[in-house]
Write an enzyme that holds these catalytic residues in place. Sequence first.
Site, short mmCIF file in Angstrom:
data_model
loop_
_atom_site.label_atom_id
_atom_site.label_comp_id
_atom_site.label_asym_id
_atom_site.label_seq_id
_atom_site.Cartn_x
_atom_site.Cartn_y
_atom_site.Cartn_z
N GLU A 47 0.94 -1.02 -0.40
CA GLU A 47 0.04 -0.16 -0.36
C GLU A 47 0.83 2.03 -0.21
O GLU A 47 2.27 1.17 1.10
CB GLU A 47 -0.93 -0.07 1.38
CG GLU A 47 -1.63 1.40 1.63
CD GLU A 47 -2.24 0.63 3.20
OE1 GLU A 47 -1.50 0.57 3.81
OE2 GLU A 47 -3.11 1.87 3.50
N ASN A 107 -6.77 6.44 -1.52
CA ASN A 107 -5.77 5.26 -1.23
C ASN A 107 -6.41 4.22 -2.38
O ASN A 107 -7.17 3.42 -1.81
CB ASN A 107 -6.04 4.86 0.49
CG ASN A 107 -4.69 3.80 0.56
OD1 ASN A 107 -3.45 3.56 -0.47
ND2 ASN A 107 -4.63 4.21 2.34
N LYS A 124 -9.25 2.64 -1.95
CA LYS A 124 -9.69 1.67 -0.52
C LYS A 124 -11.05 2.40 0.27
O LYS A 124 -11.56 3.54 0.24
CB LYS A 124 -8.16 2.24 0.80
CG LYS A 124 -7.81 1.61 1.32
CD LYS A 124 -7.43 1.76 2.71
CE LYS A 124 -6.91 1.49 4.17
NZ LYS A 124 -5.57 1.63 4.38
N GLU A 143 -5.55 9.14 8.17
CA GLU A 143 -6.15 8.40 6.41
C GLU A 143 -7.67 8.86 6.58
O GLU A 143 -8.08 9.03 5.62
CB GLU A 143 -6.54 6.77 6.60
CG GLU A 143 -4.73 6.36 6.38
CD GLU A 143 -5.22 4.65 5.80
OE1 GLU A 143 -6.18 4.62 4.81
OE2 GLU A 143 -4.72 4.56 5.95
N CYS A 169 -5.15 -3.07 2.53
CA CYS A 169 -4.73 -2.88 4.24
C CYS A 169 -5.81 -3.42 5.04
O CYS A 169 -6.64 -4.09 4.99
CB CYS A 169 -4.02 -0.67 4.93
SG CYS A 169 -3.36 -1.48 6.06
N ASN A 194 0.15 -1.62 5.44
CA ASN A 194 1.39 -0.62 6.59
C ASN A 194 0.82 -0.56 7.63
O ASN A 194 -0.61 0.05 8.25
CB ASN A 194 0.66 1.11 5.68
CG ASN A 194 2.26 2.02 4.79
OD1 ASN A 194 3.38 1.34 4.47
ND2 ASN A 194 1.11 1.06 3.53
N1 CDT Z 1 -2.93 1.40 6.64
C1 CDT Z 1 -3.99 0.56 7.47
O1 CDT Z 1 -5.59 0.89 6.60
N2 CDT Z 1 -3.17 0.12 8.50
C2 CDT Z 1 -4.53 0.30 9.67
C3 CDT Z 1 -3.83 0.34 10.76
C4 CDT Z 1 -5.16 0.63 11.41
S1 CDT Z 1 -4.64 1.61 13.24
C5 CDT Z 1 -5.56 2.79 12.90
C6 CDT Z 1 -4.78 -1.52 9.53
O2 CDT Z 1 -5.00 -2.15 9.56
O3 CDT Z 1 -3.52 -2.23 9.44
#
Ligand code: CDT
Length: 308
Positions: A47, A107, A124, A143, A169, A194
Site C-alpha cells: 500500500e 488510497n 480503499k 487516513e 490494508c 502498512n
Molecule cells: N494502513 C492501514 O490501513 N493500517 C491499519 C492500521 C490501523 S491502526 C489505526 C491496518 O488495519 O493495518
Amino acid sequence: MTRILTAAAAQLGPIAREESRESAVSRMVDLMKQGAARGVRYLVFPELALTTFFPRWYMEDWAEVDSFFETEMPGPATKRLFEASAEYGIGFYLGYAEKTPDGHRYNTAILVDDKGAIVGKYRKVHLPGHSEYEGHRPWQHLEKRYFEPGDIGFPVWRSQNAIMGMAICNDRRWPEMYRVMGLKGMEVLSLGYNTPDVNTSAWEPNHLRMFHNHLVMQAGAYQNSSYVIATAKAGIEEGVGMIGGSCIVQPSGEIVAQAQTVGDELIVADLDLDLCKMGKETIFNFARHRRVEHYGIIASQTGVVEPE
Ligand code: CDT
C-alpha cells in the site's frame, strides 16, 4: 491444463520521508528483476508504495499533502516500473495515493498485466484512523483526513488467466470485502499494507498485530476459496515500527510462503489456480449452500455475479 501462476509478494522495508519516488521505484524494479530470475509472472507491492506512510503526520498545508499524491499513472517517476513489467513479462499490483483531476484524493491500487498495461483500479473503502489531530497518540493515523472512501466498490478482473481482486490494508479485516469478490468468482486477492506494530487507539498486546494480520487473511482465503497475496511495507519507518509478515495464503487457508525479514524481500509461490475450484464447488459453493434469504437481512445478492 493446470493453471499455475508463479506469483510473489514484493515486500518493501521502510521508505524515509525524504526518499524520492525514483529511489522507491528503483528498489521495486530490483525486486521485479529478482522475480524474473525466479520465474515470477505476477507480483504485489505494498500500500502507498511510492512514499513514506504520510498519514502518520498531521498536515494543514494541502500543497505539502499533495506532494505525496500522484496525479497521473504512469507518471515520470513510475514509468520505469511499467517498462520493467513489459520487459520481464511480470504483471503487478501497486498501491499509491491518487489525486484525481477534479480534486478527489484516494488510497488507490492498480492492477497491471504482464505487458505493462493497467487492467483495473481499486480505491480503499475501509479507511482507518481519524481526521483531526489527536494529541494522546505517539503518532497519527490520518487516513480519514487525507482520503475519501473508495467509490469503485470491489470489482474483479480477468488477468493473466486468473480472476483477480484487489483490496488495501485495513480492508483485510472486513469479511464483506472477501465475500463480495468471492461472489464474483475471485481466485487471487492482492493486498498491500502498512500496519504499525503498536495499536495507538487502544491498548492490546503487540503480538496480536501479527496474529490478526494472518488470522483475517487466512479466514478470508479459506471461506472464499481464493489465494491471498499480502505485502507489507515493514521495518522502522520514521521511528514507527511496521509489521512485516508478508505472505501468500492458499485456498485451504494455509500460509505457503512468508517473509523472514522486515526489509526489501521477495517471497514466491506457485499458485495452482485450479485449487480454488474445490472449495468453490463444494463447501463454499455459494449458489448451493449460501442462504441469504434466511439471514434476516435484505437479500440483495444471492448468486454468483459474473466478473467484469
Ligand atoms: N494502513 C492501514 O490501513 N493500517 C491499519 C492500521 C490501523 S491502526 C489505526 C491496518 O488495519 O493495518
